[in-house]
Write a protein that holds these residues in place. Structure first.
Motif, short mmCIF file in Angstrom:
data_model
loop_
_atom_site.label_atom_id
_atom_site.label_comp_id
_atom_site.label_asym_id
_atom_site.label_seq_id
_atom_site.Cartn_x
_atom_site.Cartn_y
_atom_site.Cartn_z
N GLU A 224 0.75 -23.69 -7.98
CA GLU A 224 1.21 -22.33 -7.72
C GLU A 224 0.69 -21.89 -6.36
N PHE A 225 1.55 -21.25 -5.56
CA PHE A 225 1.13 -20.75 -4.26
C PHE A 225 1.93 -19.49 -3.94
N CYS A 226 1.46 -18.75 -2.94
CA CYS A 226 2.17 -17.57 -2.45
C CYS A 226 2.53 -17.77 -0.98
N VAL A 227 3.66 -17.23 -0.58
CA VAL A 227 4.01 -17.12 0.83
C VAL A 227 3.60 -15.72 1.28
N VAL A 228 2.83 -15.63 2.37
CA VAL A 228 2.33 -14.35 2.86
C VAL A 228 2.59 -14.23 4.36
N THR A 229 2.51 -12.99 4.85
CA THR A 229 2.72 -12.78 6.29
C THR A 229 1.40 -12.68 7.05
N ASP A 230 0.37 -12.11 6.45
CA ASP A 230 -0.92 -11.85 7.10
C ASP A 230 -0.74 -10.90 8.28
N ASP A 231 -0.31 -11.41 9.43
CA ASP A 231 -0.20 -10.58 10.64
C ASP A 231 1.16 -10.81 11.30
N LEU A 232 2.02 -9.80 11.29
CA LEU A 232 3.29 -9.88 12.01
C LEU A 232 3.48 -8.60 12.82
N VAL A 233 3.85 -8.76 14.09
CA VAL A 233 4.08 -7.62 14.98
C VAL A 233 5.49 -7.08 14.76
N ALA A 234 5.69 -5.80 15.09
CA ALA A 234 6.96 -5.12 14.80
C ALA A 234 8.17 -5.85 15.36
N ASP A 235 8.08 -6.35 16.61
CA ASP A 235 9.27 -7.00 17.18
C ASP A 235 9.60 -8.29 16.45
#
Length: 570
Positions: free
Chosen positions: A255-266
């Motif tokens: 089992e795992f998750c996909v995450v964003t952590d840090d994404l800038v607006a653009d």
């Protein structure tokens, strides 16, 4: 056939993705009072106030991000919700440790309140490391174990945020031990941050109750962590072909998750949010059904949200209509039964604009000059340097020979440097370090978005341009600016604590896009320039970092002398 109704909404002509069984099946989805009322065979009579023709699209659960930082988008919670909802993200677990490092408990209370104003479900993690590495940097705030104990009882808080000071956990340092004890008393989840931690140290870390990790690991360490039941949270930079190969080689895909952590607006507006990371995972070879579960069912379970993550009667009506499970482009997004996005554009209710209570957080007067002064005799000296790379934020020690004349290091024209200047408490602390790895043209970059203490961080090849860039940022009350001869200043004001803009996401995206392109053109050739620069001062991110107090050997949790083979220069 028994008729159903009246309901608020029915989606006809689509197929439902069962994340439980891996099946696609034709069905009508009825929604009432924000909940899924029924999932019915095609043609079932349903009386509804609103009908949506899915036109053969697939109905999937709303996407759930189990680890992210809103401030990394450089916009306020309401603006983040507006653009991320349109890309299918209906629930997030947000750790606001950027703004909390600047303004403490008040900042977290403000973030929670702003989150309540949007249709997105925002759950919150109390930052565990404010500052990130106590005794090695100067932050704008400090959270004690008692502070964290209190904040863990706040409405909407479900998690102790990523425990970045993993060495303090392993060694049983009292402050971190008390923080973890408070989290366990409250029965919340404990999120991890422990890149490449393994063996006995990993066991000690997990013994403390920390059972997830979102950092980049070698394939061998990822296997070890998954084997022990630590939940992998895979962000884009973690999804290497080697990591995917290891996961697929296991007898059972964990089992795992996909995450964003840090994404800038653009990046969110141009490429997407969780949907983008999911597409990367699929392109790298992970099965689409496994990725869909990692976007929905698994993170919902991780966050303790049994009311979502599956398209099923009685659950919250957070739904996304996509054309295919391989591309996952959100054609239509529903949050709690209300249509909030169509083809990547927000269509939900207006989100109130937040006032900025954290202006004036940069306590620095304009700079006139910033000489690198040292108590050394005239002559050439070998200085410790930080080597950066073009792929990620990992840094390693290097060295540079520089002349000293009359107590001043003459670095201009010989090397790029980074300078960290404390901006919260008027201590006067500052540290210089040569930077190698990229061939920068003449110029200077300044930012107060600098993990995690967010001190003023300068980077450049010219003292004059460093000062000019710094003074732009000081004048903004925080932000970023790039100064280069023969070019216009490229800038992004971040007046909300020096880490977020108070402007609409589209304007911020335009500014960040221009600034990113300018940094790359200048020569800062990292795949994620903002993150690469901003983590130069993160003393829990391997291997060598720079804070306002000095150079830090991250793994050893120790000071590094500025002179190779010498003693530490304050």
């Amino acid at each position: 056939m028994t008729a159903l109704g009246p309901v608020d909404l029915v989606i006809r002509g689509g197929r439902v993705a069962s994340v439980q069984t891996g099946e696609l099946f034709a069905a009508e989805v009825a929604v009432t009072a924000g909940l899924i009322r029924a999932v019915l065979p095609p043609g079932t009579p349903v009386t509804a106030a609103q009908e949506i023709d899915a036109d053969g699209r697939i109905v999937v659960p709303g996407f759930v991000d189990a680890h992210m930082h809103i401030e990394s988008a450089l916009i306020t919670p309401g603006e983040f919700a507006r653009i991320a909802l349109a890309r299918g993200t209906t629930t997030v677990l947000a750790d606001p440790h950027e703004i909390v490092n600047v303004a403490g408990r008040d900042a977290m209370a403000w973030m929670i309140e702003q989150g309540r104003r949007s249709p997105m479900t925002m759950r919150w993690a109390v930052p565990s490391c404010v500052p990130a590495l106590e005794g090695f940097e100067t932050a704008g705030a400090t959270l004690t174990a008692d502070d964290i104990d209190t904040m863990l009882s706040w409405d909407g808080v479900t998690t102790l945020g990523e425990v970045m000071d993993y060495r303090a956990v392993v060694s049983g340092e009292p402050r971190m031990r008390d923080i973890i004890s408070a989290a366990r008393r409250h029965g919340v989840r404990l999120d991890g941050h422990c890149p490449n931690l393994s063996g006995a140290d990993l066991n000690a870390y997990m013994w403390a109750g920390i059972d997830s990790d979102h950092t980049k690991n070698t394939p061998e360490v990822l296997r070890e962590k998954a084997r022990l039941g630590m939940l992998p949270m895979l962000q884009e930079k973690s999804l290497t072909s080697e990591v995917v190969d290891v996961l697929l080689s296991l007898p059972v895909l964990p089992e795992f998750c996909v995450v964003t952590d840090d994404l800038v607006a653009d990046a969110i507006l141009d490429r997407g949010h969780l949907d983008h990371v999911a597409r990367v995972a699929i392109r790298r070879g992970l099965p689409p059904w496994s990725v869909l579960r990692a976007l929905t069912l698994h993170p919902a379970r991780r966050l303790g949200l049994a009311d979502r993550g599956v398209v099923a009667p009685g659950l919250r009506a957070d739904l996304v209509l996509v054309d295919s499970l391989e591309l996952l482009h959100p054609a239509l997004v529903i949050a709690e039964g209300v249509v909030v996005g169509r083809d990547g554009v927000y269509t939900g209710p207006e989100i109130p604009v937040a006032a900025n209570p954290f202006a004036g957080s940069v306590h620095l007067a304009p700079l006139e000059e910033i000489p690198w002064s040292v108590d050394l005799p005239d002559g050439d000296h070998t200085f410790r340097a930080i080597r950066v790379n073009g792929v990620d934020t990992y840094t390693v020690p290097d060295e540079v020979v520089l002349p000293v004349r009359d107590g001043v290091v003459e670095w201009a024209g010989r090397t790029a440097v980074a300078v960290v200047i404390e901006r919260h408490r008027s201590t006067g602390n500052r540290t210089f370090v040569p930077i190698v790895g990229f061939d920068l043209e003449e110029g200077g970059f300044a930012t107060t978005y600098a993990h995690d203490s967010h001190n003023l961080t300068l980077l450049g090849t010219s003292p004059e341009h460093l000062v000019r860039a710094a003074n732009h940022v000081i004048g903004f009350g925080g932000g970023m600016a790039l100064e280069r001869p023969g070019h216009s200043v490229v800038a992004l004001p971040l007046p909300v604590g020096g880490v977020m803009s108070d402007q609409p996401a589209e304007r911020v995206a335009r500014q960040t896009g221009e600034l990113r392109a300018a940094l790359i053109d200048w020569g800062w050739a990292n795949a994620n320039p903002f993150m690469s620069v901003s983590t130069l001062g993160l003393p829990v991110s391997p291997e060598l970092k720079v804070t306002d107090q000095g150079l830090v050997r991250v793994v050893e949790r120790a000071w590094e002398p500025q002179l190779v083979g010498g003693t530490r220069i304050p």
